[in-house]
Motif scaffolding. Structure first.
Motif, short mmCIF file in Angstrom:
data_model
loop_
_atom_site.label_atom_id
_atom_site.label_comp_id
_atom_site.label_asym_id
_atom_site.label_seq_id
_atom_site.Cartn_x
_atom_site.Cartn_y
_atom_site.Cartn_z
N HIS B 242 0.93 -1.23 0.06
CA HIS B 242 -0.07 0.00 -0.09
C HIS B 242 0.82 1.31 0.04
O HIS B 242 0.24 2.46 -0.15
CB HIS B 242 -0.85 0.16 1.11
CG HIS B 242 -1.97 -1.24 0.97
ND1 HIS B 242 -1.61 -2.23 1.94
CD2 HIS B 242 -2.86 -1.40 0.14
CE1 HIS B 242 -2.77 -3.16 1.82
NE2 HIS B 242 -3.49 -2.89 0.59
N SER B 243 2.06 1.20 0.24
CA SER B 243 2.95 2.28 0.20
C SER B 243 3.55 2.48 -1.17
O SER B 243 4.05 1.58 -2.02
CB SER B 243 4.15 2.42 1.13
OG SER B 243 3.87 2.12 2.33
N GLY B 244 3.31 3.72 -1.95
CA GLY B 244 3.38 3.82 -3.30
C GLY B 244 4.84 3.64 -3.84
O GLY B 244 5.25 3.41 -4.70
N ASP B 245 5.66 3.88 -2.69
CA ASP B 245 7.37 3.77 -3.01
C ASP B 245 7.69 2.31 -2.71
O ASP B 245 9.07 2.09 -2.83
CB ASP B 245 8.06 4.83 -2.11
CG ASP B 245 7.81 4.65 -0.55
OD1 ASP B 245 7.15 3.85 -0.35
OD2 ASP B 245 8.52 5.33 0.19
N ARG B 246 6.96 1.38 -2.45
CA ARG B 246 7.22 -0.07 -2.45
C ARG B 246 6.57 -0.95 -3.62
O ARG B 246 6.96 -1.92 -3.47
CB ARG B 246 6.73 -0.41 -0.99
CG ARG B 246 7.59 -0.14 0.32
CD ARG B 246 7.15 -0.83 1.28
NE ARG B 246 7.67 0.01 2.53
CZ ARG B 246 7.01 -0.10 3.95
NH1 ARG B 246 6.33 -0.93 4.06
NH2 ARG B 246 7.67 0.69 4.75
N LEU B 247 6.03 -0.31 -4.38
CA LEU B 247 5.43 -0.88 -5.59
C LEU B 247 6.49 -1.69 -6.38
O LEU B 247 7.25 -0.73 -6.95
CB LEU B 247 4.26 -0.21 -6.27
CG LEU B 247 3.15 0.06 -5.37
CD1 LEU B 247 2.20 0.98 -6.14
CD2 LEU B 247 2.08 -1.05 -5.13
#
Lengths: 438, 300, 321
Positions: B242-247
């Motif tokens: 859910h964290s954009g920077d972990r996609l």
């Protein structure tokens, strides 16, 4: 690059390639081993930072360029004032809104951009948000009674800090209207006559976009409030009124009169695409929120924009206005972070909101001590419309149960736009089932 | 392959015997090939043209300059480096774990006969074919309710971690890889391990020194295939991260779409960048990829 | 599903008792040492444990949750609901039957258009014709791409005013321009064309591999008997390819049931693009979380999927033992 004969038995013959791939494989294992600590680092990190004395985080669904830079300016202002570090996570608006439930349950930032209304109270009641009453002790004097009430959960505690609000209305280009001699219509009949005239003039009378499902709710809200009154609308949203009754059918009957004038391509268009037909003078007017100004980069067109309230139909004239409040909530975990609350207090002050408004002038600050001297004529008119309104609604997807808005209303309205039919009996059946599951 | 080609008179031969027989075929194939290439070329062309140029001349035109500005812009503004890094962090451990576990399982069920051999293999294969959406909610709830120390997961649970994605990717791919490897290992001569056994080799030695090296071609093929599949996976990261920077990139690219709304040039550039690694794999390891695909299908 | 309980048996402790070297292969049965048994137990136990915990238990939980009412937030809020989620889905939930219809259309399109195109390409390219490798590479390229990328690339083709297709048709920028992904009358078909772009190449590769494996003497014999190309394919090649044909049938059905990424990318599976898989997700993780209904839809999808899965497993494993 031949495709090899690829039965299993044919493969072992090529040993040269095998060795090469094996080496690659070994490389892969090494990388994997090396990656393991890195992985831990990537999955961790932020909370320790957040728990250290002066740090917090903000999850933002304001992803379009203008609001994105505005929220950044707001955070920067807080950082320079307090010396805290703030980790930002900007995600597309639709992603935040669609996945809010799983987001709040999994790994939310401390402070999150969110909306007032049932949509806030619902998650507060489920224990996914932290109360911010201590923040309100500091900022309470800054807000009107209406905004204060709008920030409360069902248990009477505050869960929300307002940032700005904006009115919904029919936006249009003054120059186009002057050129064609159009007059702002006060009644529904005058409005329909105007639409017919525009159509005759070769315009799409009403710009419309509903690919994302929510914009059409604005039309429904206004039609319902004008046809049946504010209280009925609110009760319907809370499912205290049945969907399967003549009053609801009346709303859709009125809408049917509008359908021929709304852009036929709505279902494939985003609100920005809809806006461009209006700013490009291909359509006559556009029922949308004042945030439309964010998408207009041309100053001349911006100065040419005006709006008028949704015309009166049956009851209460134009007393009710749809003016959603955007602001911030605190996630459950953020509830224990002093810095997060300190930042929220700043966001609830005129100084914080002014930092936002400096970059995004389309919205209206809500704090009493905010600086409104830089308001454009459009802003002033919007602010006057809101303060002069007797009733303020939020928006259907903020006033109703999320499952009802998302799973039922979006497909129902899209279906209605397609063929002009609506099954109110089915709406009621679904509402019963969904509200009962809570 | 040469043998297949020369025996069918109806299909002619390259020596020039009856080339006219192929005109219709070629016409059809060329038409199809053009239809297949056009979307790719259109994407590439759009990505090379600055937005200002397409705004001026329209997308359907040959006017105006061509440069790589959209690529640098998409790369930096879209944060694509982060997405690619995340993809690496998910894909590499997943593929390695899948192959290690699947090869062990395949070894055990193919080289030894015992009661639940077939049952397990059937279950593994079936699991691989389920629509992933069927498992979504229970897995989400299981991960949500698995507490982890904050030092290894900032969510305090398995949600929003790579562990969750890797675990499910491994579980889901295990079935297919076990199935393929078991078939492959069954086809290896039984005498190999038998002789080793007489020499006193342990089960682990039979696995690691005899069967595994002989299975290299199958492992290479599966490895390539799995790298591409996991690189392309959209659903599991969408559900758990859910964290954009972990996609990872394939899920992250859809964010780019929201971010570059209506800027088709940037979207095209982002798409092109995303396709490049797969094309590299395609050019370098095509035979392994195809072999992997067909290994699963052409069991006899 | 009836075999589920057995999978818990081969744990590290229980399994090795049954283990022996296959007599057929080795000719002599030797009891394994304790350490070897432990190793074997781990080799089987670990993957099995992962499979059971992350695939089969969640599947059973899905079935269980489909008989409850739950908003997904607090475990204590789960309440029994009997069959009401199923009746709700079938009778009250408007997107349900359109989604079923769309899944059927999806399957029919893949089976009648996409898969046959793949077969045709494979048969044509199996001939020794000039440039066959180049053709193969071209048709195969989309197979390497994710469905998300396929969706994005085709969005560029389908865009209303900016897209290639409407520019070719000359309607771009006019009111008559079709919005290929937005208009609910055509978007399902537009998505299917994009899907075919990838699916046909996949089928082509699988079939081509099978064709290459055919014993050349079969064709020689048929050619000597004077069979034409048509007869050659339907009387000789097709019957020999039976195992591959089964795989292709199963793949086509499974792909049709699994279709998700591309419609989710286009518009989250609304407005003409409803599919069962998307409805499951909308009800499970979206803003309107209704776990019971979502699980009921998941179970319906599961039951439909079990048909082809069981068919394939029976076909594949019957001969194995």
């Amino acid at each position: 690059m031949a495709l090899p004969p690829s039965t299993p038995s044919a493969i072992p013959s090529d040993s040269r390639l095998n060795r090469r791939t094996l080496l690659k494989g070994i490389g892969g294992v090494t990388t994997a081993l090396a990656a393991a600590p890195l992985l831990a680092a990537c999955s961790g990190g932020s909370p320790q930072a957040a728990k250290s004395a002066n740090a917090t985080s903000l999850g933002s669904g304001l992803s379009d360029p203008v609001p994105r830079s505005a929220i950044q300016a707001m955070v920067d202002a807080y950082k320079s004032k307090s010396g805290a570090t703030v980790k930002m996570n900007v995600m597309p608006r639709a992603q935040l809104v669609d996945n809010i439930s799983s987001y709040l349950q999994s790994n939310p930032e401390d402070v999150i951009t969110w909306f007032a209304g049932y949509k806030m109270r619902y998650y507060a009641a489920k224990g996914l948000l932290a109360p911010v009453d201590d923040v309100w002790e500091k900022i309470g004097g800054n807000f009107s009674e209406g905004l204060t009430t709008a920030s409360q959960g069902d248990d009477g505690k505050k869960y929300f800090v307002p940032n700005y609000n904006y009115p919904w209305g029919f936006f249009y280009r003054k120059s186009l209207w002057a050129e064609r001699g159009y007059k702002v219509p006060g009644t529904f009949d005058a409005f329909l006559a105007l639409c017919a005239q525009m159509k005759k003039d070769g315009l799409i009378p009403i710009a419309f976009a509903d690919k994302d499902g929510w914009p059409a709710m604005g039309t429904f809200d206004y039609l319902n409030m004008r046809t049946n009154g504010y209280q009925f609308h609110v009760d319907l949203c809370a499912h205290k009124e049945s969907w399967d009754q003549q009053k609801v059918k009346d709303v859709f009957d009125n809408w049917k009169a509008l359908l021929p004038y709304q852009d036929k391509a709505a279902l494939g268009a985003t609100w920005q695409e809809g806006a461009r037909t209006m700013t490009g003078k291909k359509s006559g007017m556009y029922l949308i929120g004042a945030f439309i100004a964010q998408d207009v980069s041309d100053k001349a067109i911006l100065a040419d924009l005006d709006f008028f309230p949704f015309p009166a139909i049956a009851v209460e004239g134009t007393d009710a206005i749809e003016a959603p409040i955007d602001g911030f909530v605190l996630s459950k975990r953020g509830g224990s972070n002093k810095t997060a609350k300190d930042m929220l207090a700043f966001f609830g002050s005129g100084a914080g909101q002014d930092a936002y408004a400096a970059k995004d002038a389309s919205n209206l600050q809500t704090a009493k001590d905010a600086n409104t001297s830089s308001f454009s004529e459009l802003n002033r008119k919007g602010a006057a419309a809101i303060s002069g309104a007797k009733h303020i609604s939020q928006f259907f997807d903020r006033d109703a149960l999320p499952a009802m808005a998302n799973n039922v209303m979006i497909p129902a309205l899209q279906g209605f736009l397609k063929d002009g039919t609506i099954d109110t009996r089915n709406l009621e059946a679904q509402a019963k089932s969904l509200y009962a599951a809570e | 392959m040469t043998a297949t080609a020369t025996i069918a008179p109806a299909t002619g031969s390259p020596g020039g015997g009856r080339p006219r027989r192929h005109y219709g075929t070629h016409l059809f194939l060329v038409t199809m090939a053009v239809m297949w290439l056009v979307p790719l070329l259109w994407t590439l062309y759009t990505s090379l043209r600055p937005k200002a140029v397409t705004d001026k001349y329209g997308y359907w035109s040959l006017h105006g300059s061509i440069n790589l500005d959209n690529f640098t812009a998409a790369w930096t503004q879209g944060g694509m480096a982060t997405y690619f890094g995340n993809t690496l962090l998910i894909t590499v451990p997943s593929v390695v774990l899948t192959l290690v576990l699947a090869s062990m399982m395949a070894f055990a069920v193919s080289r030894f006969s015992w009661k639940f051999n077939l049952t397990l293999l059937v279950l593994f294969t079936a699991g691989n074919m389920l629509p992933p959406q069927v498992l979504a909610a229970p897995l989400f709830e299981m991960f949500k309710n698995t507490p982890l120390p904050y030092s290894i997961s900032s969510s305090g649970t398995l949600l929003d971690t790579y562990y969750a994605v890797i675990a499910v990717e491994v579980a889901f791919q295990l079935g297919f890889c076990t199935f393929v490897l078991a078939n492959y290992m069954k086809a290896l001569p039984g005498g190999l391990t038998e002789a080793a056994q007489v020499d006193g080799a342990s089960v682990w030695q039979q696995y690691s020194r005899i069967i595994l090296p002989l299975s290299r071609p199958a492992l290479a093929a599966l490895g390539t295939l799995e790298v591409v599949w996991l690189y392309n996976d959209y659903f599991w990261p969408l559900l758990f991260i859910h964290s954009g920077d972990r996609l990872p990139i394939t899920t992250g690219i859809t964010n780019l779409q929201g971010q570059f709304l209506l800027d088709y040039n940037m979207i095209a550039a982002g798409a092109t960048i995303t396709v490049i690694p797969t094309l590299v794999v395609y050019l370098a390891l095509q035979r392994h990829f195809v072999a992997g695909l067909t290994l699963g299908a052409s069991k006899d | 599903m009836s075999v589920m309980p057995q999978t818990t048996l081969p744990s590290a402790a229980a399994a090795p008792a049954d283990v022996s070297v296959p007599p057929a292969r080795s000719g002599r049965v030797r009891r394994l040492s304790g350490r070897d048994r432990l190793v074997l137990g781990l080799m089987v136990g670990l993957p099995t444990l992962i499979q059971v915990v992350l695939v089969w238990i969640p599947t059973l939980l899905s079935v269980g949750l489909s008989f409850t009412k739950w908003n997904g937030l607090n475990l204590a809020d789960i309440r029994p609901a009997g069959l009401s989620n199923y009746t709700y889905a079938a009778q009250e939930y408007p997107p349900f039957w359109p989604a079923v219809a769309h899944n059927i259309i999806w399957l029919a399109f893949l089976a009648l258009v996409a898969t046959p195109i793949g077969l045709l390409l494979a048969v044509l390219l199996d001939q020794k014709i000039r440039g066959t490798r180049l053709y193969q590479s071209i048709f195969f390229t989309p197979v390497m791409l994710s469905m998300v990328m396929v969706g994005i690339i085709w969005q560029l083709v389908y865009a209303r005013n900016e897209g290639l297709l409407n520019n070719l048709l000359g309607t771009a920028g006019t009111p008559g321009a079709v919005d290929w992904f937005g208009d609910s009358d055509v978007n399902l078909w537009a998505a299917l064309v994009a899907t075919t772009w990838r699916h046909a190449g996949y089928i082509m590769v699988l079939y081509l591999a099978g064709l290459k494996g055919i014993d050349p003497s079969l064709r020689e014999a048929a050619a000597l008997d004077g069979a034409n190309a048509w007869q050659m394919f339907f009387r000789v090649v097709f019957p020999v390819m039976r195992p591959i044909n089964i795989v292709i049938v199963v793949i086509t059905i499974i792909e049709a049931l699994r279709a998700f990424d591309i419609v989710y990318l286009i518009n989250k599976g609304t407005n003409g693009l409803e599919l069962l898989s998307v409805l499951v997700i909308q009800n499970l993780v979206g803003v309107g979380q209704v776990i019971g209904v979502g699980s009921a839809l998941a179970v319906i999808l599961l039951v439909i999927s079990l048909g082809p899965i069981v068919y394939y497993l029976v076909r594949t494993f019957r001969r194995a033992d």
